[in-house]
Design a protein around this motif. Structure first.
Motif, PDB file in Angstrom:
ATOM      1  N   VAL A  16       0.998  -1.207   0.183  1.00 11.02           N
ATOM      2  CA  VAL A  16       0.052   0.216  -0.148  1.00 11.02           C
ATOM      3  C   VAL A  16       0.901   1.251   0.035  1.00 11.02           C
ATOM      4  N   LEU A  17       1.852   1.275   1.003  1.00 11.49           N
ATOM      5  CA  LEU A  17       2.662   2.658   1.006  1.00 11.49           C
ATOM      6  C   LEU A  17       3.395   2.544  -0.363  1.00 11.49           C
ATOM      7  N   ALA A  18       3.907   1.542  -0.973  1.00 12.28           N
ATOM      8  CA  ALA A  18       4.733   1.812  -2.218  1.00 12.28           C
ATOM      9  C   ALA A  18       3.770   2.100  -3.326  1.00 12.28           C
ATOM     10  N   TRP A  19       2.553   1.899  -3.247  1.00  7.21           N
ATOM     11  CA  TRP A  19       1.370   2.265  -4.115  1.00  7.21           C
ATOM     12  C   TRP A  19       0.904   3.863  -4.134  1.00  7.21           C
ATOM     13  N   LEU A  20       1.202   4.390  -2.832  1.00  4.98           N
ATOM     14  CA  LEU A  20       0.652   5.669  -2.498  1.00  4.98           C
ATOM     15  C   LEU A  20       1.985   6.722  -3.331  1.00  4.98           C
ATOM     16  N   PRO A  21       1.331   8.067  -3.882  1.00  2.68           N
ATOM     17  CA  PRO A  21       2.187   8.692  -4.423  1.00  2.68           C
ATOM     18  C   PRO A  21       2.910   9.498  -3.573  1.00  2.68           C
ATOM     19  N   ILE A  22       3.885   8.941  -2.995  1.00  2.88           N
ATOM     20  CA  ILE A  22       4.708   9.310  -1.760  1.00  2.88           C
ATOM     21  C   ILE A  22       6.257   8.646  -2.190  1.00  2.88           C
ATOM     22  N   ASP A  23       7.105   9.363  -1.544  1.00  2.94           N
ATOM     23  CA  ASP A  23       8.494   8.954  -1.596  1.00  2.94           C
ATOM     24  C   ASP A  23       8.679   7.830  -0.522  1.00  2.94           C
ATOM     25  N   PHE A  24       8.085   6.598  -0.717  1.00  2.00           N
ATOM     26  CA  PHE A  24       8.235   5.633   0.474  1.00  2.00           C
ATOM     27  C   PHE A  24       9.389   5.103   0.371  1.00  2.00           C
ATOM     28  N   GLN A  25      10.211   4.932   1.562  1.00  2.00           N
ATOM     29  CA  GLN A  25      11.498   4.397   1.683  1.00  2.00           C
ATOM     30  C   GLN A  25      11.249   3.386   2.991  1.00  2.00           C
ATOM     31  N   LEU A  26      11.632   2.136   2.737  1.00  2.00           N
ATOM     32  CA  LEU A  26      11.495   1.128   3.835  1.00  2.00           C
ATOM     33  C   LEU A  26      12.811   0.902   4.393  1.00  2.00           C
ATOM     34  N   GLU A  27      12.951   1.093   5.670  1.00  2.00           N
ATOM     35  CA  GLU A  27      14.246   0.668   6.190  1.00  2.00           C
ATOM     36  C   GLU A  27      14.613  -0.725   6.017  1.00  2.00           C
ATOM     37  N   GLU A  28      15.780  -1.328   6.004  1.00  3.38           N
ATOM     38  CA  GLU A  28      16.192  -2.370   6.011  1.00  3.38           C
ATOM     39  C   GLU A  28      15.831  -3.259   7.260  1.00  3.38           C
ATOM     40  N   ARG A  29      15.256  -4.403   7.064  1.00  3.29           N
ATOM     41  CA  ARG A  29      15.293  -5.097   8.393  1.00  3.29           C
ATOM     42  C   ARG A  29      16.605  -5.483   8.858  1.00  3.29           C
TER      43      ARG A  29
END
Length: 259
Positions: free
Chosen positions: A244-257
């Protein structure tokens, strides 16, 4: 990411009410839109509250490096509607809450294109309903959403007693044609909202999702739908929340686990 628990007096509900907010740290996030930060309203499911996402998921970790405000409101078991028993949750969340939060966070965007909503189960219905009815949100996502009472009536479910459903939706003859159904709301919407839905194939709401999505697509809504093995559980919702977060028009940056 700052975690804020806010209590305020709701004029609409005539009681003290709570909301949780994730606010991006200025030290970690330095973006051009700092004075117009996008907002995601994140809705809980049945028997949950505004603490559910914080307690049951890693939402704070997911958005830690993203310039995004996450708002987690409460509706008790009120289905985000203006109920028959007098608590107007729709008005409290769609109209009052944004005004209240704007006083706390002047930098949060009030632009439709930067306001999004998502939820799980009951909150999936709430996300679509609020988006279609309020015209406040440009994107709406549902995870295992209770999107329809397909070929049934709320009273026929085992989730609650008939008196409860009448308190929420009133006396209903047919769900699809009722003013509370997503199909009815879709016929009145401007069709601009982008919708996203996922449901697990072992979920008790899977058939209802297939039925509702087909109807909404036929009514002209822009809806992306996917399904995969999964149950009605937080494990799957958290995995899908990344999508969902990747789909939204935002600069989504997931922290590495961490390993």
């Amino acid at each position: 990411m700052a975690v804020m628990k806010i209590e305020y007096y709701s004029e609409v509900l005539e009681m003290e009410w709570g909301v949780n907010v994730l606010y991006p740290d200025a030290v970690r996030v330095d973006r051009p839109d700092d004075k117009d930060i996008p907002v995601l309203y994140l809705l809980h499911g049945m028997n949950g509250n505004h603490n559910s996402w914080l307690k049951r998921s890693h939402i704070e970790r997911l958005v830690r490096s993203t310039n995004l405000i996450v708002v987690m409101p409460n509706t008790s078991n009120g289905w985000y509607t203006d109920t028959q028993y007098g608590y107007d949750y729709y008005q409290a969340i769609a109209e009052e809450l944004p005004r209240v939060l704007k006083r706390f966070f002047p930098n949060m965007s009030d632009k439709r294109e930067k306001n999004f909503i998502a939820g799980l189960s009951m909150g999936g219905y709430g996300a679509f309903m609020l988006a279609l009815k309020s015209d406040r949100f440009s994107y709406a996502a549902s995870l295992s959403g209770a999107l329809s009472f397909h070929d049934s009536h709320p009273d026929d479910t085992e989730l609650a007693r008939p008196a409860y459903w009448r308190g929420i939706f009133g006396e209903l003859e047919d769900w699809t044609s009722s003013p509370y159904s997503l199909e009815s709301l879709a016929k009145q919407s401007d069709k601009k909202t982008k919708l996203w839905a996922w449901c697990g194939e072992e979920d008790f709401l899977y058939t209802a999702n297939n039925h509702a999505v087909k109807n909404l697509q036929q009514l002209g809504l822009d809806i992306t739908y996917s399904h995969s093995p999964g149950k009605h559980e937080w494990y799957y919702w958290e995995k899908q929340m990344e999508r969902v977060l990747a789909w939204l028009p935002i600069d989504f940056q997931l922290e590495e686990r961490l390993p």
